[in-house]
Design a protein around this motif. Sequence first.
Motif, PDB file in Angstrom:
ATOM      1  N   TYR A 277       0.840  -1.201   0.000  1.00 51.66           N
ATOM      2  CA  TYR A 277       0.000   0.000   0.000  1.00 51.66           C
ATOM      3  C   TYR A 277       0.877   1.254   0.000  1.00 51.66           C
ATOM      4  O   TYR A 277       0.869   2.028   0.955  1.00 51.66           O
ATOM      5  CB  TYR A 277      -0.914  -0.027   1.226  1.00 51.66           C
ATOM      6  N   PRO A 278       1.625   1.483  -1.050  1.00 55.16           N
ATOM      7  CA  PRO A 278       2.508   2.656  -1.105  1.00 55.16           C
ATOM      8  C   PRO A 278       1.710   3.955  -1.046  1.00 55.16           C
ATOM      9  O   PRO A 278       0.701   4.108  -1.731  1.00 55.16           O
ATOM     10  CB  PRO A 278       3.233   2.488  -2.440  1.00 55.16           C
ATOM     11  N   GLY A 279       2.159   4.851  -0.187  1.00 48.15           N
ATOM     12  CA  GLY A 279       1.492   6.142  -0.045  1.00 48.15           C
ATOM     13  C   GLY A 279       0.282   6.131   0.850  1.00 48.15           C
ATOM     14  O   GLY A 279      -0.298   7.197   1.118  1.00 48.15           O
ATOM     15  N   GLY A 280      -0.096   4.969   1.348  1.00 55.28           N
ATOM     16  CA  GLY A 280      -1.317   4.883   2.150  1.00 55.28           C
ATOM     17  C   GLY A 280      -1.101   4.778   3.639  1.00 55.28           C
ATOM     18  O   GLY A 280      -2.057   4.881   4.420  1.00 55.28           O
ATOM     19  N   LEU A 281       0.168   4.588   4.051  1.00 52.83           N
ATOM     20  CA  LEU A 281       0.452   4.346   5.465  1.00 52.83           C
ATOM     21  C   LEU A 281       1.609   5.215   5.945  1.00 52.83           C
ATOM     22  O   LEU A 281       2.519   5.550   5.180  1.00 52.83           O
ATOM     23  CB  LEU A 281       0.808   2.870   5.688  1.00 52.83           C
ATOM     24  N   GLN A 282       1.564   5.546   7.226  1.00 56.38           N
ATOM     25  CA  GLN A 282       2.650   6.245   7.895  1.00 56.38           C
ATOM     26  C   GLN A 282       3.467   5.224   8.688  1.00 56.38           C
ATOM     27  O   GLN A 282       2.999   4.124   8.951  1.00 56.38           O
ATOM     28  CB  GLN A 282       2.068   7.293   8.849  1.00 56.38           C
ATOM     29  N   ILE A 283       4.689   5.605   9.111  1.00 59.78           N
ATOM     30  CA  ILE A 283       5.510   4.669   9.880  1.00 59.78           C
ATOM     31  C   ILE A 283       6.276   5.399  10.981  1.00 59.78           C
ATOM     32  O   ILE A 283       6.766   6.511  10.783  1.00 59.78           O
ATOM     33  CB  ILE A 283       6.487   3.891   8.978  1.00 59.78           C
ATOM     34  N   GLY A 284       6.341   4.759  12.144  1.00 54.65           N
ATOM     35  CA  GLY A 284       7.085   5.308  13.267  1.00 54.65           C
ATOM     36  C   GLY A 284       7.826   4.216  14.016  1.00 54.65           C
ATOM     37  O   GLY A 284       7.485   3.041  13.945  1.00 54.65           O
ATOM     38  N   GLY A 285       8.861   4.632  14.729  1.00 48.11           N
ATOM     39  CA  GLY A 285       9.657   3.700  15.517  1.00 48.11           C
ATOM     40  C   GLY A 285      11.108   3.745  15.075  1.00 48.11           C
ATOM     41  O   GLY A 285      11.440   3.231  14.008  1.00 48.11           O
ATOM     42  N   GLY A 286      11.949   4.408  15.852  1.00 45.98           N
ATOM     43  CA  GLY A 286      13.366   4.494  15.500  1.00 45.98           C
ATOM     44  C   GLY A 286      13.682   5.452  14.371  1.00 45.98           C
ATOM     45  O   GLY A 286      14.740   5.361  13.748  1.00 45.98           O
ATOM     46  N   ILE A 287      12.773   6.400  14.106  1.00 47.96           N
ATOM     47  CA  ILE A 287      12.976   7.343  13.002  1.00 47.96           C
ATOM     48  C   ILE A 287      13.923   8.461  13.425  1.00 47.96           C
ATOM     49  O   ILE A 287      13.782   9.044  14.503  1.00 47.96           O
ATOM     50  CB  ILE A 287      11.639   7.963  12.549  1.00 47.96           C
ATOM     51  N   THR A 288      14.879   8.782  12.556  1.00 47.53           N
ATOM     52  CA  THR A 288      15.806   9.893  12.762  1.00 47.53           C
ATOM     53  C   THR A 288      15.895  10.706  11.478  1.00 47.53           C
ATOM     54  O   THR A 288      15.392  10.281  10.421  1.00 47.53           O
ATOM     55  CB  THR A 288      17.218   9.381  13.127  1.00 47.53           C
ATOM     56  N   ALA A 289      16.574  11.833  11.554  1.00 49.77           N
ATOM     57  CA  ALA A 289      16.787  12.645  10.350  1.00 49.77           C
ATOM     58  C   ALA A 289      17.606  11.887   9.316  1.00 49.77           C
ATOM     59  O   ALA A 289      17.470  12.115   8.104  1.00 49.77           O
ATOM     60  CB  ALA A 289      17.474  13.958  10.712  1.00 49.77           C
ATOM     61  N   GLU A 290      18.444  10.968   9.788  1.00 49.37           N
ATOM     62  CA  GLU A 290      19.321  10.219   8.889  1.00 49.37           C
ATOM     63  C   GLU A 290      18.590   9.112   8.126  1.00 49.37           C
ATOM     64  O   GLU A 290      18.929   8.819   6.979  1.00 49.37           O
ATOM     65  CB  GLU A 290      20.486   9.622   9.679  1.00 49.37           C
ATOM     66  N   ASN A 291      17.593   8.479   8.756  1.00 46.71           N
ATOM     67  CA  ASN A 291      16.939   7.347   8.077  1.00 46.71           C
ATOM     68  C   ASN A 291      15.529   7.659   7.579  1.00 46.71           C
ATOM     69  O   ASN A 291      14.910   6.835   6.906  1.00 46.71           O
ATOM     70  CB  ASN A 291      16.907   6.111   8.979  1.00 46.71           C
ATOM     71  N   ALA A 292      15.004   8.834   7.903  1.00 45.83           N
ATOM     72  CA  ALA A 292      13.601   9.144   7.591  1.00 45.83           C
ATOM     73  C   ALA A 292      13.297   9.050   6.099  1.00 45.83           C
ATOM     74  O   ALA A 292      12.279   8.473   5.691  1.00 45.83           O
ATOM     75  CB  ALA A 292      13.256  10.536   8.119  1.00 45.83           C
ATOM     76  N   GLU A 293      14.168   9.604   5.275  1.00 43.35           N
ATOM     77  CA  GLU A 293      13.921   9.594   3.828  1.00 43.35           C
ATOM     78  C   GLU A 293      13.853   8.167   3.292  1.00 43.35           C
ATOM     79  O   GLU A 293      13.077   7.875   2.375  1.00 43.35           O
ATOM     80  CB  GLU A 293      15.012  10.377   3.099  1.00 43.35           C
TER      81      GLU A 293
END
Length: 257
Positions: free
Chosen positions: A81-97
């Motif tokens: 489901y590309p574009g349909g979901l958000q994700i959280g957990g261990g997110i940083t400025a370095e890996n977010a993209e």
Amino acid sequence: MQFRPCIDIHNGKVKQIVGGSLIDAGNQAKENFVAEQDAAFYASLYKNSGIKGGHIILLNKAGTKYYDADVEQARKALAEYPGGLQIGGGITAENAEGFLKMGASHVIVTSYVFSEGRINYERLDALVKAVGKEHLVLDLSCRKKDDQYYIVTDRWQKFTEEVVSKETIEKLEGYADEFLIHAVDVEGKADGVEKELVKILSNYAGVPVTYAGGVGSYEDIETLKNLGKGHLNVTIGSALDLFGGHLDYNKVIGMMD
């Protein structure tokens, strides 16, 4: 009010847990439900229902034994489901993209921004620079202490000094496209929403806010609608029949605006 579905992943499996039971040591949590299906199954279901804005939460700490397994489950869901979901957990400025490239519409962040107990504006600016405000959700999940709700970090185990209030949300809205707020003390218990917190959140009417925690009946949904003054979206986990509960998924969707 919109229904925002969830896919919570712990130890490489889709689960529903009691929010306040998470312990990093031994990767422990009190489980309400462990799915036989993988995360892609739930992503497909939400896609077919036409529901966007649901969140995937990686519940293991980044760098620990099961985090990579959590990410692999998330990868399957985002591919479905590309574009349909958000994700959280261990997110940083370095890996977010990287998570956006994986297919997430937004990244959800708490601990990275609320480090050392306060808002770290340097990190917040770095996140906005990395992915843009339009792809950032700030997670203000909280627990009650001394008659106030404080933002908690590190999988809801550590209290910060930041209080959840209309003023705090307004201070942060320039950095985020949405807010996600778990009432951690009732999360996964399905025995009623945190009404006092809902009243606090109802005073804010800016960017979208999703409330999660304690919904266990259709009456609770109506309570959220009324107390929230139409300003809140809702996530339901353990009480939903998809996760072993008694609330009918399609009926819940039908109750939304």
